[in-house]
Motif scaffolding. Structure first.
Motif, PDB file in Angstrom:
ATOM      1  N   ALA A 196      37.593  37.992  36.709  1.00  0.00           N
ATOM      2  CA  ALA A 196      37.604  38.662  37.888  1.00  0.00           C
ATOM      3  C   ALA A 196      37.657  37.811  39.130  1.00  0.00           C
TER       4      ALA A 196
ATOM      5  N   ARG B  31      41.332  36.807  39.331  1.00  0.00           N
ATOM      6  CA  ARG B  31      42.066  37.694  39.810  1.00  0.00           C
ATOM      7  C   ARG B  31      42.055  37.966  41.293  1.00  0.00           C
TER       8      ARG B  31
ATOM      9  N   LYS C 225      37.247  43.356  36.547  1.00  0.00           N
ATOM     10  CA  LYS C 225      37.671  43.199  37.792  1.00  0.00           C
ATOM     11  C   LYS C 225      36.642  43.235  39.007  1.00  0.00           C
TER      12      LYS C 225
END
Length: 569
Positions: free
Chosen positions: A253, A256, A314
């Motif tokens: 996460a 990202r 995420k």
């Protein structure tokens, strides 16, 4: 009294999964069964491992360097396997069932090892004290040893954490007892080791290896019974799911969202609104300023707000991010334990080989086996633990105002400092030993030198004192600083320093042997130690220990302790 005060506030349950009743479960009432289990399990372990280097040398017909490396590698594996046991405990089974299952594997290994030393066909044939084992017999010994390594992997990381789980941190008196528990836990280990290093080594040397390995198997059976008898009294922490998955989620996460800006108001970072955290069996953790890159994993974007349910790859909670930070902060402290463990591992190898050349007589008829001298390390711990717990802590507490006396980091640092002197003592003894050999021209003499084995006592005693500070400090530090749902994993992490210490010792022996035997020289550690220079090896370890202490002091200066979030209500 409110109803909720009947129950613990740290999320523990009883054996049936109900909230743990403070008056009927846990605290010191559950500890005798856990401490007796640990005492008998360690008696079994040390009863088998203390003299293993001599078993491999005389029964499996191995040379000094090979036997020493085999023991180091096996011992190292015993302390790496806890990572597997801890993962299973934290993620799936919980500590209680993990201990229960792995104890059975342990006993199977001990029974097989006893058979390889006593059953015809599995036992090597010996003539005039020289044994000639077949490949199959050697294989059976190693299968038994590595089954034991697997068994100890499930027990070792869980027992100390399971014992500490019996004390509720939200209760002041139970919190103080927890520090005391770690001292007495280590005390129990050493009571087991005391019996092993005295009685069992003597039995192995003078009665036979069948009995010498059979008694540890019986001790382990007693450990199993003791553990199960206490079942109704235990408090259990629920397994919180795979800690490795949670760490991977934060890493993924944060990568990202590497382009996302972290808000200056940290209360805007994502956290569940319940009192408990989203991780089963874990309290929430407060945000810390270190390792800010990982905070990106907890930044809520517009896309995250519209997604139901939330994708954990995420978006992660602050507690989950802080879990990872806690582990990363532990790693530098963890690394400094490796050299200490290398020094500690010398008791099972180089100290024994040095002792084999010295006069073991007590009076005209009694000889003390060189491996039994580790009894003085054990006695040292047994003497130091009550002194530390009952005298040093209260005294230091008055000066520092810290309920523990010393902080955990100070305690570990004192142990690292003390350990340097054990290598200095061993090195000085070796210098004197070599001088006696030179004076009387005893280079090729195979008997005992005119020097008592009891000159080795100081080096064992100093290691014992260092252990009380460093090893117990480590046990408590890694339990205390670990996130709630990763405590077995972090206890296992502290144990891997022992494994890596053993492997580093093997590596040092290999490097030293390879360099010092160039140009046809005998080297520092030849099979005939009278022509070697074992003192150089001890000086090398003393220098490495000093450098390690300096690095540790630097790391400890910048360490920040974990902060559990305060729950209102």
């Amino acid at each position: 009294m409110e109803v909720k005060d009947y129950y613990t506030k740290d999320g523990t349950t009883d054996i049936h999964g109900n909230p743990a009743d403070r008056k009927k479960t846990g605290n010191w009432r559950a500890c005798p069964y856990i401490l007796a289990n640990e005492c008998c399990e360690r008696l079994a372990y040390y009863g088998m491992s203390t003299n293993l280097v001599n078993y491999m040398k005389f029964r499996l017909h191995e040379g000094n360097a090979t036997a020493s490396k085999n023991v180091n590698n096996w011992s190292g594996t015993c302390y790496i396997m806890p990572l597997l046991g801890a993962f299973i405990a934290d993620a799936y089974w919980g500590r209680y069932w993990t201990i229960a299952v792995f104890m059975i594997i342990y006993i199977i290994g001990l029974i097989l090892l006893t058979m390889t030393a006593s059953v015809k066909g599995l036992k090597p044939l010996c003539h005039d004290g020289i044994c000639d084992p077949t490949t199959g017999q050697i294989a059976a010994v190693f299968v038994a040893l590595y089954l034991i390594a697997l068994g100890t992997g499930g027990i070792k990381p869980c027992v100390s954490s399971f014992g500490a789980d019996q004390f509720d941190e939200s209760d002041e008196s139970e919190k103080r007892s927890k520090t005391s528990f770690f001292n007495w836990f280590y005390f129990s280990i050493n009571i087991g080791a005391l019996v092993a290093a005295s009685a069992l080594v003597y039995i192995q040397t003078h009665v036979g290896w069948g009995w010498g390995f059979g008694i540890p198997a019986v001790a382990m059976a007693i450990a199993v019974v003791s553990f199960f008898v206490g079942s109704p009294l235990y408090r259990h922490q629920k397994p919180g799911g795979s800690p490795l998955t949670r760490i991977a989620q934060v890493l993924v996460a944060s990568v990202r969202k590497s382009g996302v800006k972290v808000p200056s108001d940290k209360s805007l970072l994502y956290e569940v609104s319940d009192k408990e955290s989203a991780i089963e069996g874990s309290r929430k953790l407060e945000h810390t300023e270190l390792l800010k890159f990982f905070d990106k994993a907890a930044v809520e974007t517009q896309e995250d707000k519209t997604k139901v349910p939330i994708n954990p790859w995420k978006l992660c909670t602050v507690t989950q991010v802080e879990e990872l930070k806690s582990v990363v902060r532990l790693l530098p402290i963890w690394a400094t334990g490796i050299i200490f463990s290398t020094v500690y591992s010398q008791m099972g190898t180089m100290f024994v080989l040095q002792g084999n050349t010295l006069d073991p007589h007590i009076g005209p008829n009694f000889e003390i086996p060189s491996a039994s001298l580790s009894i003085f390390d054990t006695i040292s711990v047994i003497v130091w633990v009550p002194i530390y717990d009952r005298i040093v802590v209260p005294l230091v507490r008055r000066i520092t105002g810290n309920p523990r006396g010393f902080t955990q980091l100070t305690r570990m640092g004192i142990g690292l400092f003390v350990s340097i002197f054990s290598m200095v003592a061993a090195g000085l003894l070796e210098v004197v030993r070599l001088r006696i050999i030179a004076r009387h021209n005893l280079y090729d003499y195979t008997g005992f030198l005119p020097m008592s084995i009891f000159w080795q006592v100081p080096q064992y005693f100093i290691i014992g004192a260092a252990e009380v500070f460093t090893f117990i400090g480590q046990l408590e530090f890694f339990y205390d600083q670990a996130p709630d749902a990763m405590r077995s994993m972090c206890s296992a992490l502290s144990l891997t320093t022992v494994a890596l210490g053993n492997y580093l010792s093997s590596l040092l022996v290999t490097i030293v042997t390879s360099i010092s035997t160039r140009n046809g020289k005998l080297g520092w550690i030849p099979d005939n130690l009278n022509r070697g220079h074992l003192d150089y090896f001890f000086w090398l370890l003393a220098i490495l220990s000093l450098l390690n202490l300096l690095v540790y002091l630097l790391i400890a200066k910048f360490y920040t302790y974990k902060k559990p979030a305060q729950v209102e209500g």
